[in-house]
Write an enzyme that holds these catalytic residues in place. Structure first.
Site, PDB file in Angstrom:
ATOM      1  N   GLN A  35       0.871  -1.107   0.129  1.00  0.00           N
ATOM      2  CA  GLN A  35       0.198   0.239   0.352  1.00  0.00           C
ATOM      3  C   GLN A  35       0.797   1.150  -0.013  1.00  0.00           C
ATOM      4  O   GLN A  35       1.245   1.021   1.111  1.00  0.00           O
ATOM      5  CB  GLN A  35      -1.552   0.397   1.358  1.00  0.00           C
ATOM      6  CG  GLN A  35      -1.701   1.132   1.073  1.00  0.00           C
ATOM      7  CD  GLN A  35      -2.689   1.697   0.182  1.00  0.00           C
ATOM      8  OE1 GLN A  35      -3.474   0.867   0.578  1.00  0.00           O
ATOM      9  NE2 GLN A  35      -2.569   2.405  -0.204  1.00  0.00           N
ATOM     10  N   GLY A  37       1.458   5.464  -2.130  1.00  0.00           N
ATOM     11  CA  GLY A  37       0.742   6.001  -2.186  1.00  0.00           C
ATOM     12  C   GLY A  37      -0.064   6.469  -3.807  1.00  0.00           C
ATOM     13  O   GLY A  37      -0.746   7.965  -4.011  1.00  0.00           O
ATOM     14  N   VAL A  41      -1.117  -2.964  -3.973  1.00  0.00           N
ATOM     15  CA  VAL A  41      -0.706  -4.213  -4.473  1.00  0.00           C
ATOM     16  C   VAL A  41      -0.773  -4.895  -3.940  1.00  0.00           C
ATOM     17  O   VAL A  41      -1.348  -5.292  -2.581  1.00  0.00           O
ATOM     18  CB  VAL A  41       0.956  -4.210  -4.745  1.00  0.00           C
ATOM     19  CG1 VAL A  41       1.688  -6.115  -5.190  1.00  0.00           C
ATOM     20  CG2 VAL A  41       1.912  -3.630  -5.446  1.00  0.00           C
ATOM     21  N   LYS A  56      -1.726  -4.782  -9.470  1.00  0.00           N
ATOM     22  CA  LYS A  56      -1.560  -3.328  -8.994  1.00  0.00           C
ATOM     23  C   LYS A  56      -2.345  -3.237  -9.273  1.00  0.00           C
ATOM     24  O   LYS A  56      -2.712  -2.885 -11.091  1.00  0.00           O
ATOM     25  CB  LYS A  56       0.013  -2.417  -9.319  1.00  0.00           C
ATOM     26  CG  LYS A  56      -0.021  -1.879  -9.267  1.00  0.00           C
ATOM     27  CD  LYS A  56       1.470  -0.747  -9.856  1.00  0.00           C
ATOM     28  CE  LYS A  56       1.796   0.901  -9.041  1.00  0.00           C
ATOM     29  NZ  LYS A  56       3.447   1.107  -9.324  1.00  0.00           N
ATOM     30  N   ASP A 146      11.860   7.106  -8.481  1.00  0.00           N
ATOM     31  CA  ASP A 146      12.540   6.772  -7.498  1.00  0.00           C
ATOM     32  C   ASP A 146      12.155   5.766  -7.513  1.00  0.00           C
ATOM     33  O   ASP A 146      12.106   5.031  -6.639  1.00  0.00           O
ATOM     34  CB  ASP A 146      10.696   6.429  -7.183  1.00  0.00           C
ATOM     35  CG  ASP A 146       9.787   6.922  -5.804  1.00  0.00           C
ATOM     36  OD1 ASP A 146      10.322   7.651  -4.846  1.00  0.00           O
ATOM     37  OD2 ASP A 146       8.778   5.903  -5.464  1.00  0.00           O
TER      38      ASP A 146
END
Length: 477
Positions: A35, A37, A41, A56, A146
């Site tokens: 979990q 933002g 999943v 997802k 990221d």
């Protein structure tokens, strides 16, 4: 996922999950395993093959902060052994479901939290795989934005899988990006200056922070406020532990170059002497789904499931990411694992996800099949050149047992019944004289047993219509 460990991750709020009907037709959803933002999943298993997958769940919204179509396009472009694979895309009015490979092992963050930091030899092996994968992405115009230890999965053999391209972007050479996202403690100086930036150079900075974390167990830049953290990042101030070799320090220094125009490319970093040490990292994909070299055993198994071979070839040729493509890919992964890469030392209970997956349910629900394809699947598994050991044969048998089609019957027929008649003949005992010793007696005995067997079959299969009794006129007493 856009996890909390990176700190102050930019992105939309968690979203509710809607409309699973189309998904549940092909997959059994077990539970949520991630979990963040950006999405949820879930752990699931494919009904036809029994393979465990990660689903997802992306929510369609008109005013989405990060367009979900970008992630779908990115995942469809990639096919690399160190990047999580996409098998299928299921789209509904409210959601897009990405059926992804279930990565073995655990997050790099958890591993380092347990051991403190990695020795240089181990860190080099892990980092080279990440570097190869990101060079592959940059060559195809994909940036991650990221990269952090939460999004790096490492299995028990040290193989890396990069996950979560939810903040990724497709770029062309020379294109500048303006959306600021990702974990701030991994953020590049361009983020703090609020300037348009080169996405590939931001990935390079992220990898510098990641490498520093791998070999020290700490982050190079810390700050209790945005301003404090930004000032340290813009000055490039960080401590260098004494146990790091000089070559490793040079790599980190190159990656953490404050000026993005002077920051090297990842291909330049790959040529550094520190990374040229050790074994060579191959970037070739070991399980490509090539339509020109289809596995005949997998094709036979899928044909027995009910798939049209022409649909399979069409799906793989045009990379449609539909049900035939997903089934072929999952069967291929199972054959690859059966061939010895993840050879089990003991029998695995059918339906159990073996270590080291992030889930360990007690048992998966029974698989539903299009048709009874057990013989084809058994033949498919038996063609593997590396399944000739006793242990492997036992695993093949277990996989085959999981594939048996169970007829759909009413719930009243599923009650366990007690065996009421059993005959065991001992050849050492003399046969009794009587009706059995004569031909008419044997016929009568056989007819009696046939009636008994028929009665018990009717009782067992209670859904079958019973024979109606003939009703005649009643006699007057």
């Amino acid at each position: 996922m856009c996890g909390p460990r990176g700190g102050l991750t930019a992105g939309p709020n968690p979203v509710p999950i809607l409309s699973y009907e189309n998904l549940r037709a092909q997959y059994t959803i077990l539970r949520t395993i991630g979990q963040g933002g950006c999405a949820q999943v879930k752990l699931a298993h494919h009904r036809l093959t029994g393979a465990a997958v990660a689903v997802k769940v992306l929510l369609k919204e008109k005013h989405q902060a990060f367009p979900i179509t970008s992630e779908v396009r990115i995942m469809k472009r990639m096919n690399h052994p160190n990047i999580i694979s996409l098998f299928q895309v299921i789209e509904t009015e409210q959601n897009i479901f990405l059926i992804l490979e279930l990565a073995d092992g655990r997050e790099l963050w958890d591993w380092i939290q347990q051991v403190g930091y990695l020795q240089e030899g181990i860190a080099r092996k892990i980092f080279k795989q990440i570097l190869h994968a990101m060079c592959y992405c940059h060559d195809r115009g994909i940036v991650h934005r990221d990269l952090k230890p939460d999004n790096i999965m490492v299995d028990a053999r040290g193989k890396v899988k990069i996950i979560d391209f939810g903040l990724g972007a497709l770029v062309s050479p020379g294109t500048k990006l303006s959306r600021f996202c990702g974990a701030l403690r991994f953020g590049a100086p361009e983020f703090f200056l609020r300037q348009p930036y080169d996405g590939t150079k931001v990935d390079t900075w992220n990898l510098g922070v990641l490498l520093y974390f791998m070999v020290t167990g700490t982050l190079p830049f810390e700050g209790s406020t945005f301003e404090e953290l930004g000032s340290k990042v813009l000055l490039g101030q960080y401590d260098v532990p004494s146990h790091l070799s000089q070559d490793l320090r040079n790599v980190i220094r190159s990656l953490l170059t404050v000026n993005p125009t002077q920051r090297p490319t990842l291909k330049d970093i790959m040529e550094h002497p520190w990374l040229r040490q050790g074994e060579v990292c191959s970037s070739s994909h070991c399980d490509k789904m090539s339509p020109s070299h289809l596995d005949p055993a997998i094709m036979a198994a899928m044909a027995d499931m009910g798939f049209d071979p022409r649909d399979i070839r069409e799906s793989l040729l045009h990379r449609l990411f539909n049900e035939p493509m997903a089934t072929y890919g999952l069967l291929q992964c199972q054959a690859h694992q059966q061939g010895g890469f993840t050879r089990q030392t003991k029998a695995v209970q059918p339906g159990i996800t073996p270590f080291p997956t992030p889930a360990d349910p007690a048992t998966f629900p029974g698989c539903q099949k299009r048709t009874t394809y057990t013989p084809a699947l058994r033949a498919f598994l038996s063609l593997s050149p590396k399944t000739d050991s006793a242990e492997d044969s036992q695993q093949v048998e277990q996989r085959t047992r999981r594939s048996v089609t169970v007829p759909i019957i009413a719930s009243c027929c599923l009650q366990k019944r007690t065996l009421t008649h059993a005959v065991v003949w001992d050849p050492r005992e003399p046969q009794q004289s009587g009706t059995k010793d004569t031909i008419p007696g044997a016929c009568r005995d056989w007819n009696r047993w046939a009636r008994r067997i028929g009665t018990h079959l009717l009782r067992t299969f209670c859904c079958l219509p019973r024979k109606k009794k003939r009703v005649g006129p009643q006699r007057e007493v």
